[in-house]
Design an enzyme around this catalytic site. Structure first.
Site, PDB file in Angstrom:
ATOM      1  N   LYS A 160       0.844  -1.209   0.000  1.00 57.60           N
ATOM      2  CA  LYS A 160       0.000   0.000   0.000  1.00 57.60           C
ATOM      3  C   LYS A 160       0.873   1.251   0.000  1.00 57.60           C
ATOM      4  O   LYS A 160       1.725   1.418   0.859  1.00 57.60           O
ATOM      5  CB  LYS A 160      -0.906  -0.012   1.234  1.00 57.60           C
ATOM      6  CG  LYS A 160      -1.643   1.308   1.505  1.00 57.60           C
ATOM      7  CD  LYS A 160      -2.564   1.186   2.723  1.00 57.60           C
ATOM      8  CE  LYS A 160      -3.170   2.545   3.115  1.00 57.60           C
ATOM      9  NZ  LYS A 160      -4.048   2.447   4.296  1.00 57.60           N
TER      10      LYS A 160
ATOM     11  N   ASP B  28      -2.658  10.010   4.148  1.00 61.85           N
ATOM     12  CA  ASP B  28      -4.040   9.568   4.316  1.00 61.85           C
ATOM     13  C   ASP B  28      -4.775  10.517   5.253  1.00 61.85           C
ATOM     14  O   ASP B  28      -4.749  10.354   6.477  1.00 61.85           O
ATOM     15  CB  ASP B  28      -4.072   8.138   4.869  1.00 61.85           C
ATOM     16  CG  ASP B  28      -5.499   7.632   5.060  1.00 61.85           C
ATOM     17  OD1 ASP B  28      -6.426   8.277   4.532  1.00 61.85           O
ATOM     18  OD2 ASP B  28      -5.669   6.588   5.725  1.00 61.85           O
TER      19      ASP B  28
ATOM     20  N   LYS C 296     -10.205  12.351   8.872  1.00 63.56           N
ATOM     21  CA  LYS C 296      -9.725  11.889  10.169  1.00 63.56           C
ATOM     22  C   LYS C 296      -9.691  13.046  11.168  1.00 63.56           C
ATOM     23  O   LYS C 296      -9.576  14.208  10.757  1.00 63.56           O
ATOM     24  CB  LYS C 296      -8.287  11.358  10.022  1.00 63.56           C
ATOM     25  CG  LYS C 296      -8.150  10.019   9.329  1.00 63.56           C
ATOM     26  CD  LYS C 296      -6.690   9.594   9.256  1.00 63.56           C
ATOM     27  CE  LYS C 296      -6.534   8.267   8.519  1.00 63.56           C
ATOM     28  NZ  LYS C 296      -7.163   7.130   9.209  1.00 63.56           N
TER      29      LYS C 296
ATOM     30  N   ARG D 145      -7.547  -0.588   0.954  1.00 62.48           N
ATOM     31  CA  ARG D 145      -8.089  -1.776   0.292  1.00 62.48           C
ATOM     32  C   ARG D 145      -8.541  -1.469  -1.128  1.00 62.48           C
ATOM     33  O   ARG D 145      -8.560  -2.349  -1.974  1.00 62.48           O
ATOM     34  CB  ARG D 145      -9.220  -2.368   1.151  1.00 62.48           C
ATOM     35  CG  ARG D 145     -10.404  -1.453   1.329  1.00 62.48           C
ATOM     36  CD  ARG D 145     -11.298  -1.885   2.495  1.00 62.48           C
ATOM     37  NE  ARG D 145     -10.739  -1.490   3.797  1.00 62.48           N
ATOM     38  CZ  ARG D 145     -11.288  -1.789   4.964  1.00 62.48           C
ATOM     39  NH1 ARG D 145     -12.405  -2.493   5.014  1.00 62.48           N
ATOM     40  NH2 ARG D 145     -10.720  -1.401   6.095  1.00 62.48           N
TER      41      ARG D 145
END
Ligand code: BES
Ligand code: ZN
Ligand code: MN
Length: 504
Positions: free
Chosen positions: A269, A274, A281, A355
């Site tokens: 990954k 992120d 977040k 994913r």
């Protein structure tokens, strides 16, 4: 930088400013006592006074004088011989980590280190040297390139002379060479992780991969964002959609040159930052998400190491790389994306992005390489970090033999793994009512690490496959002397060992 030299076992033959002896618990070697006493007469008295017995994590650091120069003597504990082989070796690594910390504190430039007896670890001199050299290099790594105050930098240049009987020098010198390759590969992965996301962008990480492939004559296939979209990699394109940075898809091929060699795929990954995307977040510790490409870094760095170490297997390193950001063009909760293999997923949470990019990578691997095995590595879930903490990565798999090989590599290399249950009962957690699957697990099933694994399983077909969740182990691992706050390079040591031993 830490560099290495070889010499005979009489450490006092070396003109050093630091002398080091490794001590099994309750069995401090006679020759160390003798040599150190010649430089510091009350040694035995001090050992008693400080209660130094060689316990794991213990050390006795003494200031002494030799030829009118200040020198440091260091006894460092190896712990109990009753521990498992893997734990004895890990204690030796941590002892080596303490040696490098002492190098740094004392500003030593020449350390003479008496290598411990390899029999005590039930491994050969080559293996032991390889582990200690790799660990010394890892301990010497500091992310201090942005600290402008020279006095605040921790990096200390030191030449370590490894002292051992001359008859072992052939084996030991190969161990030094392998250990340096491994140490360099781990530290390179850590460096990429530690670099801020405005510097290590998807295009820059892909350029590092391309450079490595070119230097080592490995075939590299790199798709830019337009090609990723055209090829139907909707997961990778979708995660990248909110970012001002372009995504990249990278595949590097190492050919062993041996007939009938198995073909193994490593996928990692590569989310260079992120933020969570639209499902953003919380602010607290969001900075750590610059490390969300630790899997890709481990894969790319491993490819460089094996180009030198030449395992007898073919290896393809595949890394989907993107930045996950919120914006007017970002994917939204409720969107449905189509992957490279034609499957669709409902995106209920844009923060479950790893994913999505891995689904395309796994599909591509299966279709183009028909590999004998796939190992996937990703900072995938907070759930895995919560379950196992910082010392073991989660391992999920559909294939017991592959698990056994990785478990052995884990015990030899120090990158520790723990297998999680991977029963079909969890499979229904990622069902969707509007697409083939959903990108987050249904709450009734809990077990976020495992349900993420079941999402990925849809893309590997019946290929033997292992998924490693390194969310807990890739960053800020405490209490291990050879790490520091920041990235660990988890996976590099594991993969190199796994590939070098695959055909056993
Ligand atoms: N990169 C994170 C996982 C992570 C968390 C890595 C903490 C390292 C430390 C991943 O993309 C993520 O956000 N996962 C979510 C999934 C959830 C939305 C189903 C998580 O774990 O919360
Ligand atoms: Zn992530
Ligand atoms: Mn996320």
């Amino acid at each position: 930088m830490i560099t290495f030299k070889l010499a005979d076992q009489h450490i006092l033959n070396q003109e050093a400013d630091l002398y080091v002896g490794f001590c099994p618990q309750n069995a401090i070697p006679e020759n160390i006592i003798r040599d150190f006493t010649s430089l510091y007469a009350p040694l035995n008295d001090l050992i008693k006074k400080r209660n130094f017995a060689g316990a794991a994590g213990s050390q006795l650091v003494i200031s002494a004088a030799r030829n009118n120069k200040a020198v440091t003597l260091m006894l460092v504990g190896l712990g109990s011989e009753k521990k498992s082989q893997a734990d004895r070796l890990e204690n030796a690594r941590r002892a080596m980590g303490l040696v490098v910390r002492t190098v740094e504190h004392t500003k030593s430039t020449h350390a003479a280190v008496l290598l411990p007896d390899h029999h005590w670890f039930a491994i050969n001199e080559f293996e032991l040297t390889k582990e200690l050299v790799a660990t010394a290099m890892m301990a010497g790594y500091h992310f201090d390139q942005f600290i402008t105050d020279a006095a605040a930098k921790l990096t200390q240049n030191c030449e370590i002379t490894l002292c051992a009987p001359a008859i072992l020098h052939n084996q030991i010198s190969v161990g030094v060479e392998f250990g340096q390759r491994i140490g360099h590969a781990v530290n390179q992965a850590r460096q990429w992780c530690d670099l801020p996301a405005d510097i290590l962008t998807p295009t820059i990480l892909a350029e590092h991969a391309a450079r490595i492939a070119k230097v080592h004559d490995l075939k590299a296939t790199i798709f830019d964002e337009a090609t990723v979209k055209k090829m139907g990699m909707g997961g990778l394109a979708g995660v990248s959609a909110g970012s001002a940075q372009e995504c990249r898809f990278v595949a590097i091929e190492y050919k062993s040159g041996h007939q009938d060699a198995p073909t193994l795929v490593l996928t990692g990954k590569g989310v260079t930052f992120d933020s969570g995307g639209i499902s953003i977040k919380p602010a607290n510790r969001m900075d750590e998400m610059k490390d969300d490409m630790a899997g890709a870094a481990a894969v790319i760095s491993t490819m460089e190491a094996i180009a030198h170490l030449k395992p007898r297997v073919n290896v393809i390193g595949i890394t989907p790389i993107a930045e996950n950001m919120p914006s007017g063009t970002a994917i939204k909760p409720g969107d449905i994306i189509t992957f490279y293999n034609g499957m669709t997923a409902e995106v209920k949470n844009t923060d479950a992005e790893g994913r999505l990019i891995l689904a395309d990578a796994l599909s591509y691997a299966v279709k183009h390489y028909k590999p004998d095995a796939i190992i996937n590595v990703a900072t995938l879930t907070g759930s895995c970090a919560a379950a196992l903490g910082p010392f073991f990565a989660g391992m999920m798999s559909n294939h017991d033999d592959l698990v056994e090989k990785l478990t052995k590599a884990s015990k030899r290399s120090g990158d520790r793994l723990w297998r999680l249950p991977f029963h079909d009962d969890y499979k229904k957690a990622v069902r969707s009512s509007v697409a083939d699957i959903c990108n987050i697990g249904n709450e009734t099933y809990k077990a976020g690490a495992i349900t993420a694994g079941f999402f990925l399983q849809n893309f590997v077909g019946d290929t033997p496959w292992v998924h490693l969740d390194i969310a807990g182990t890739s960053f800020n691992v405490p209490d291990m002397s050879y790490y520091r706050p920041g990235a660990t390079g988890f996976g590099v040591r594991l993969f190199i060992d796994f590939l070098m031993h695959f055909e056993e």
